[in-house]
Structure formats: C-alpha cells, structure tokens
Design a protein around this motif. Sequence first.
Motif, short mmCIF file in Angstrom:
data_model
loop_
_atom_site.label_atom_id
_atom_site.label_comp_id
_atom_site.label_asym_id
_atom_site.label_seq_id
_atom_site.Cartn_x
_atom_site.Cartn_y
_atom_site.Cartn_z
N GLY A 1 6.67 -0.49 -3.08
CA GLY A 1 5.60 -1.13 -3.28
C GLY A 1 5.11 -2.08 -2.20
O GLY A 1 4.25 -2.82 -2.42
N ASP B 1 -2.49 6.26 -6.92
CA ASP B 1 -2.41 4.75 -7.25
C ASP B 1 -2.17 3.73 -6.46
O ASP B 1 -2.01 2.53 -6.70
CB ASP B 1 -1.36 4.98 -8.33
CG ASP B 1 -0.06 5.41 -7.60
OD1 ASP B 1 0.09 5.81 -6.44
OD2 ASP B 1 0.89 5.40 -8.46
N SER C 1 15.65 1.21 -3.95
CA SER C 1 14.47 1.70 -4.76
C SER C 1 15.02 2.77 -5.67
O SER C 1 15.54 3.53 -5.20
CB SER C 1 13.16 2.00 -4.23
OG SER C 1 12.37 2.98 -4.90
N SER D 1 10.38 6.24 -1.21
CA SER D 1 9.83 5.52 -1.51
C SER D 1 10.06 3.99 -0.96
O SER D 1 11.19 3.78 -0.65
CB SER D 1 10.05 5.19 -3.48
OG SER D 1 9.23 4.14 -3.79
N ALA E 1 0.61 3.76 -4.16
CA ALA E 1 1.82 3.81 -3.80
C ALA E 1 2.15 4.43 -2.38
O ALA E 1 1.45 5.49 -2.24
CB ALA E 1 2.65 4.53 -4.87
N SER F 1 3.88 -2.95 1.51
CA SER F 1 2.88 -2.30 2.67
C SER F 1 3.76 -1.73 3.95
O SER F 1 4.81 -1.96 4.26
CB SER F 1 1.87 -3.21 2.86
OG SER F 1 2.55 -4.29 4.00
N SER G 1 4.51 6.11 0.49
CA SER G 1 5.78 6.84 0.48
C SER G 1 5.72 7.57 1.85
O SER G 1 4.72 7.68 2.82
CB SER G 1 5.93 7.89 -0.74
OG SER G 1 4.98 8.93 -0.47
N ILE H 1 -0.32 7.96 0.90
CA ILE H 1 -0.71 6.98 -0.08
C ILE H 1 -1.24 7.80 -0.87
O ILE H 1 -2.02 8.57 -0.88
CB ILE H 1 -1.84 6.11 0.57
CG1 ILE H 1 -1.31 5.11 1.87
CG2 ILE H 1 -2.17 4.89 -0.61
CD1 ILE H 1 -2.21 4.31 2.30
#
Length: 394
Positions: A74, A108, A138, A71, A110, A76, A112, A105
Amino acid sequence: MVGRAGAIAAALTGLNGVAPLASAQPAVTLPAPSEVSAPPEGLVDRQPLQLRAPDAVVDAYLAAFSQRRWSVGGLSRREVLAEWAGLPLRPETKAHLADTSFWTIAEDGALSLEPPPSLVTAFSPAERAALYAWLAGSDANRVERWPLVIADAGALDAIAHRAKTSAALTARVRTLAYPFAGGLALSDVSVLAAEFPADELHRWLVAASAVQGFLPRLHLERARSVADALAYWTMQGRHVRIRPVLEALLRAPVAQGVELGPLLPGVGALWMNDIAPEQVRFDVTDVSFYVAATLNGIGSPPDDQESAETWFMQNFSRIAQPGQFGDVWVLDPGQTGPLAFACTWIADDIVLARDPVGLGLWRFVDWADMQRRNPHFAAGRWTCYRANPQRAAP
C-alpha cells in the motif's frame, strides 16, 4: 501484537501432505524405566523418516511462483524508494529498482512491481537478504517470506545427485541463494523457471523439498501417574474425545508405543498426510492461526485480521514458557522482524508446525531447529501463550 506481517500466527497441524522417500527406520530403543525420570506425560521416542513434497504440490508451487510480482504493502512509489534508500543496496541496484518500466498500478490503485530476471540475477547475496527481508513484510510476497531452504553447499550437490539435474542448474542456484544462520535461502524460483526446462526444475524442487523428520511415539506406561498423563494429553480436560483412547492405552500399553499424530484434536488429525496442492499458495501465518483455535478446542477465530487479533488475546494468556501440550509459541515480528509465525508445543522439546519454508511440510520438529529454520526469524521475539481454561469448550 503484530506489525506489517499480518494476523497472529498460532498452533499448526501435523505431517500434512508428506510423501516418504524411504521406509521409516525402526523405533528408537527406550531405556528401562529405572534409568529415566518419568515425566507427567509419559515418554516420547522418535521414529526417524525422510519426507518430501508430493508431485502435485510441486506443480502448484511452480504455477504460483514462476511469475514474479512484488507487493509494496500500500505504499506509494516515493515511499517505497525512500525505504529502499535505507537498505544496504549498491547505487546501481537502487537505480535499477527505480526504473518505472516494471512498476504497475492495478484498478484498485495497488502498486506492485514485476521485476525482470535480468534485474533479479544482478543482486548480490547481501542485497537479496536485505531486500527480500523487506519484501517479506507483506504477506503477498510469499516466495520471499517463505523461501526454499538448503542446509549448505554439500546439501545442494546432494539435491542435484538425487534429482539427476544439470550442473548448470546447481550453479545458477548457487548464484541466487543467500546465506543465513540456518543455511541457504532461495526465493528466485521465477529465474529458474525462465532458464530451465519445467521437468528438470520439477525434479530439482522435489529433491529440494526433502527433509529429515520423525514420528513421535508415546509410551504412556512411563508416565508419572495416570492422572497426570490424562490431564496432560487432554489439555486439562478440553480434548475430551481422546480420553477413552488414553485410558485404553494405560490399561493395555503397546510395546512400541502409539503414534501421536492420530491423537491430535481438531483439524490436526484430519490434515495428517493430506496436504492439498492449493495449500502452497496459503499464507502460513493465517493457516497456523486458524489451527491454533481448533487444536485447543475453543472454536475458530474470526476471518478478518483485526477481529482475529482481539479474539486471540481474549482467549489466550501469555505464559513464561511452555509446560503442557497445546501451548503456543508465537513469533512476534515487533518493530524489525518482517513476519509472524507460531507452532504448538507437544512434549520433550517437540513442536508441531508447518515447516516455515517454501514447499514446507506439516511435521514434528525440535524446537531449537524450528527457531533457525527461516532467515526472517532472527529479527523477531518468541512469546508463549496458553488457552484460557474458562473459555475452553466443554
């Protein structure tokens, strides 16, 4: 108070889910009362024993972390690559990380990454240390945040001997682990899961989880005074249920003392020797924060992070250093450290904590050892807090 790490961590519980590898050794012989200065809480000796994670917990750990997903909190893709550009990574490593084939992606939005084993195995030890410290910011990246920790190369050989695993597995671990002040850190369980049979890896993880610990035993007859001992172990009267037990021990002391674990308030006593397999997926920070409240007898914090931080600051006050049972050492990540963590002061430099590593057990540990236990601790600052008496439960 905390940065990217998440909610403030706080006091932890005792010896949950431990399975002894061997019988405990005899209790340490105490000196005669005249040979020691009596502390207010009485004397605490240490009964050594070795602990390891139960099989079911190891199975849950493998199920949770055999597949690798990173992760990015949040950010970009452009922001991630800009931050990674500042890490001490080789140009070829940066180029491989920028490959969009393993970036995904979610619905939602997010972002990763699912790094292939070929990418992960190419990292140098220095690159692992830098990149995994960044990922540890994270709480979703738990295998990087709470790596397995091995004392040294000799301990790695001893693990292989106990587990009866192949030389190839030991050699692969050597290439995947990176050094830090407390030993060798290993986060790349996904690589091991892709290369070695599940039963062999299971045996290795069971052996790798082993840690030397101790059971503290309290000798109240060595306390400075009855009033001092009762005040100390009841947290100045907050832990009211333990008072009758303490008074009985003061009237009829036990020659070998009494184990501290069952005397813990709140969920501390309930969790003794009872770690559930699903707990390996919990974030240690969040769990420890919850236990801080129950251990201090002032109720439970709210569930959401922002409210929990406000609640903590309203119910705890900063102090210079720990001085009584229940005081909370908090690791504040500040601007550079990637994670928050905390543990509870017991007595005599003993803290109660969930071992801040992969497959970490709930245990009592020396404060100095705790500070060296996780590779990400060095960048943070330790601050001590005490529950406000006026907000304590009756």
